[in-house]
Design a protein around this motif. Structure first.
Motif, PDB file in Angstrom:
ATOM      1  N   LEU A   1       0.821  -1.197   0.000  1.00  0.00           N
ATOM      2  CA  LEU A   1       0.000   0.000   0.000  1.00  0.00           C
ATOM      3  C   LEU A   1       0.861   1.255   0.000  1.00  0.00           C
ATOM      4  CD1 LEU A   1      -2.542  -1.249   2.676  1.00  0.00           C
ATOM      5  CD2 LEU A   1      -2.964  -1.052   0.210  1.00  0.00           C
ATOM      6  N   VAL A   2       0.520   2.192  -0.875  1.00  0.00           N
ATOM      7  CA  VAL A   2       1.258   3.449  -0.955  1.00  0.00           C
ATOM      8  C   VAL A   2       0.271   4.611  -0.962  1.00  0.00           C
ATOM      9  CG1 VAL A   2       3.228   2.419  -2.127  1.00  0.00           C
ATOM     10  CG2 VAL A   2       1.367   3.387  -3.490  1.00  0.00           C
ATOM     11  N   ASP A   3       0.696   5.713  -0.394  1.00  0.00           N
ATOM     12  CA  ASP A   3      -0.169   6.884  -0.258  1.00  0.00           C
ATOM     13  C   ASP A   3      -0.049   7.769  -1.490  1.00  0.00           C
ATOM     14  OD1 ASP A   3      -1.954   8.645   0.806  1.00  0.00           O
ATOM     15  OD2 ASP A   3      -0.574   9.524   2.263  1.00  0.00           O
ATOM     16  N   ALA A   4      -0.555   7.260  -2.607  1.00  0.00           N
ATOM     17  CA  ALA A   4      -0.514   7.996  -3.867  1.00  0.00           C
ATOM     18  C   ALA A   4      -1.604   7.465  -4.787  1.00  0.00           C
ATOM     19  CB  ALA A   4       0.859   7.853  -4.538  1.00  0.00           C
ATOM     20  N   ARG A   5      -2.154   8.352  -5.593  1.00  0.00           N
ATOM     21  CA  ARG A   5      -3.169   7.956  -6.557  1.00  0.00           C
ATOM     22  C   ARG A   5      -2.532   7.185  -7.713  1.00  0.00           C
ATOM     23  NH1 ARG A   5      -7.938  10.915  -6.723  1.00  0.00           N
ATOM     24  NH2 ARG A   5      -7.893  10.798  -8.999  1.00  0.00           N
ATOM     25  N   LYS A   6      -3.349   6.412  -8.416  1.00  0.00           N
ATOM     26  CA  LYS A   6      -2.817   5.587  -9.492  1.00  0.00           C
ATOM     27  C   LYS A   6      -2.233   6.407 -10.645  1.00  0.00           C
ATOM     28  CE  LYS A   6      -5.273   1.231  -8.780  1.00  0.00           C
ATOM     29  NZ  LYS A   6      -6.117   0.184  -9.389  1.00  0.00           N
ATOM     30  N   ASP A   7      -2.675   7.671 -10.791  1.00  0.00           N
ATOM     31  CA  ASP A   7      -2.134   8.506 -11.861  1.00  0.00           C
ATOM     32  C   ASP A   7      -0.927   9.322 -11.414  1.00  0.00           C
ATOM     33  OD1 ASP A   7      -3.437  10.224 -10.161  1.00  0.00           O
ATOM     34  OD2 ASP A   7      -4.692  11.172 -11.689  1.00  0.00           O
ATOM     35  N   ASP A   8      -0.498   9.132 -10.180  1.00  0.00           N
ATOM     36  CA  ASP A   8       0.661   9.838  -9.641  1.00  0.00           C
ATOM     37  C   ASP A   8       1.941   9.174 -10.162  1.00  0.00           C
ATOM     38  OD1 ASP A   8       2.778  10.737  -7.934  1.00  0.00           O
ATOM     39  OD2 ASP A   8       1.314  11.277  -6.407  1.00  0.00           O
ATOM     40  N   PRO A   9       2.914   9.962 -10.663  1.00  0.00           N
ATOM     41  CA  PRO A   9       4.183   9.383 -11.127  1.00  0.00           C
ATOM     42  C   PRO A   9       4.896   8.553 -10.055  1.00  0.00           C
ATOM     43  CG  PRO A   9       3.999  11.656 -11.855  1.00  0.00           C
ATOM     44  CD  PRO A   9       2.843  11.412 -10.924  1.00  0.00           C
ATOM     45  N   VAL A  10       4.733   8.939  -8.789  1.00  0.00           N
ATOM     46  CA  VAL A  10       5.341   8.177  -7.692  1.00  0.00           C
ATOM     47  C   VAL A  10       4.760   6.769  -7.654  1.00  0.00           C
ATOM     48  CG1 VAL A  10       5.551   7.997  -5.172  1.00  0.00           C
ATOM     49  CG2 VAL A  10       5.864  10.225  -6.306  1.00  0.00           C
ATOM     50  N   TYR A  11       3.443   6.681  -7.756  1.00  0.00           N
ATOM     51  CA  TYR A  11       2.763   5.382  -7.754  1.00  0.00           C
ATOM     52  C   TYR A  11       3.220   4.548  -8.945  1.00  0.00           C
ATOM     53  CZ  TYR A  11      -1.070   1.992  -7.745  1.00  0.00           C
ATOM     54  OH  TYR A  11      -1.792   0.827  -7.731  1.00  0.00           O
ATOM     55  N   GLN A  12       3.247   5.141 -10.114  1.00  0.00           N
ATOM     56  CA  GLN A  12       3.616   4.420 -11.320  1.00  0.00           C
ATOM     57  C   GLN A  12       5.056   3.923 -11.261  1.00  0.00           C
ATOM     58  OE1 GLN A  12       2.622   7.318 -14.317  1.00  0.00           O
ATOM     59  NE2 GLN A  12       0.411   7.102 -13.977  1.00  0.00           N
ATOM     60  N   ASN A  13       5.938   4.720 -10.657  1.00  0.00           N
ATOM     61  CA  ASN A  13       7.326   4.302 -10.498  1.00  0.00           C
ATOM     62  C   ASN A  13       7.435   3.091  -9.570  1.00  0.00           C
ATOM     63  OD1 ASN A  13      10.303   4.602 -10.606  1.00  0.00           O
ATOM     64  ND2 ASN A  13      10.072   5.223  -8.466  1.00  0.00           N
ATOM     65  N   LEU A  14       6.674   3.103  -8.469  1.00  0.00           N
ATOM     66  CA  LEU A  14       6.719   1.989  -7.524  1.00  0.00           C
ATOM     67  C   LEU A  14       6.131   0.720  -8.126  1.00  0.00           C
ATOM     68  CD1 LEU A  14       5.836   3.852  -4.204  1.00  0.00           C
ATOM     69  CD2 LEU A  14       8.068   2.989  -4.920  1.00  0.00           C
TER      70      LEU A  14
END
Length: 360
Positions: free
Chosen positions: A234-247
């Motif tokens: 679980l990560v505190d970022a939306r699916k369209d967030d570059p941080v989420y996509q990188n993870l």
């Protein structure tokens, strides 16, 4: 001992703590204890223990945390003990792997999810200056069902809950109940009235010891949500967030947002991940909550409810079926489950190391 041996699962908080300290010292780490005022069931002292492996002025750090929810610490501790004993870390110059062993020692010692003040620590890290107030209308409507002021007894809780789910929808009700409440101190998911002693000492340690870091990959081990034996990251970022996509690119499709509609989890108030990011705002922080599934969600909630009834309105001693029920809900003893927790926990730590130390 074998990497995935079930013997890494300790039989008590005190057993786990003793093993952790011994391993840190014998394997060349630096041990720091953050004692809290509360005592264990045998009047034993309790502390958050930290094992530091690597350079004292490391710029790149892996921060691995267990026991934010006390009873869940048995699994997180097992992963940490196995990792240390088997050298599942290779920090180089300017790097460190830091194990925070049992953020909520009272909860683990007393077989509770919460701390000595009935506070859920993953609802207690409110931003500085934010009042500890509020409750959802959904929780308010369910309060009498969630928190009956009687010792544990059979009262058709599961059937009553199913009726509520049919009326309001599972995701809506899950979010309303579990996001954190600041009105009922003896109730489930209580976030507290102020920052608790343990979390305060933890943040103070972080402020003092991690001032120099530039990047942090944090892993917080939890149990109780999702398919049995499988993990969600679980990560505190939306699916369209570059941080989420990188993870997702690094850790795969196990990565999911804190969202009741899109994952096994839900959005929370006063969460641990956001607090670490605030405390280390000078650094780039990736915070991953590794959540291992156990049993069905309603059964987990029932186990929490029964144990809380026993603690609040029973005798609170450890030799009661509600305590075993809580252990079964958050740390099943089945061989398959424990092997999966150890293998997936170690695998994520190895992945995180390659990511954090830029070896991939």
């Amino acid at each position: 001992m074998d990497l995935y041996s079930h013997e890494w699962f300790s039989n008590s908080y005190n057993h786990a703590r003793t093993r952790f300290i011994d391993l840190v010292l014998t394997q060349g780490g630096l041990h720091t204890a953050l004692p809290i005022t509360a005592l264990g069931p045998e009047k034993e002292p309790l502390s958050i223990d930290i094992g530091w492996f690597g350079g004292p002025n490391a710029k790149r750090v892996i921060l691995h945390i267990s026991g934010t929810h006390g009873v869940e610490g048995f699994s997180g501790s097992a992963i940490q003990l196995s990792a240390i004993a088997n050298h599942i870390y290779t920090p180089g110059d300017g790097e460190a792997v830091i194990f925070v062993h049992v953020l909520n020692p009272y909860g683990m010692a007393w077989i509770r999810r919460v701390n000595e003040n009935n506070v859920d620590l993953n609802r207690n890290f409110m931003p500085y200056g934010t009042p500890y107030t509020g409750i959802s209308s959904g929780y308010e409507a369910m309060n009498s069902t969630l928190n009956p002021q009687t010792p544990p007894s059979f009262d058709f809780f599961l059937l009553r809950s199913l009726a509520k789910i049919l009326q309001h929808g599972y995701s809506t009700l899950k979010q309303a109940i579990t996001e954190g409440q600041y009105v009922y101190p003896n109730g489930l998911f209580f976030g507290g009235e102020r920052l608790e002693e343990g979390p305060q000492k933890y943040l103070d340690w972080m402020d003092k010891s991690l001032r120099q870091v530039e990047s942090v990959c944090a892993i917080d081990i939890h149990t109780g949500l999702g398919k049995s034996g499988e993990d969600t990251l679980l990560v505190d970022a939306r699916k369209d967030d570059p941080v989420y996509q990188n993870l997702v690119q690094v850790f795969g499709d196990r990565v999911a947002p804190w969202d009741a509609e899109q994952s096994v989890a839900y959005q929370i108030n006063g969460g641990h991940p956001a607090a670490v990011c605030r405390q280390l705002s000078h650094a780039n922080v990736d915070f991953i909550t590794q959540e291992f599934g156990t049993i069905a969600g309603l059964k987990v909630l029932y186990a929490l409810r029964q144990e809380n009834r026993w603690h609040q309105w029973g005798d609170a001693h450890l030799k009661h079926s509600s305590k075993q029920g809580l252990l079964d809900a958050f740390g099943p003893s089945e061989s398959r489950w424990r092997t999966s927790v150890l293998s997936r926990g170690i695998a994520l730590l190895e992945q995180a190391q390659k990511y954090a130390f830029k070896t991939v």
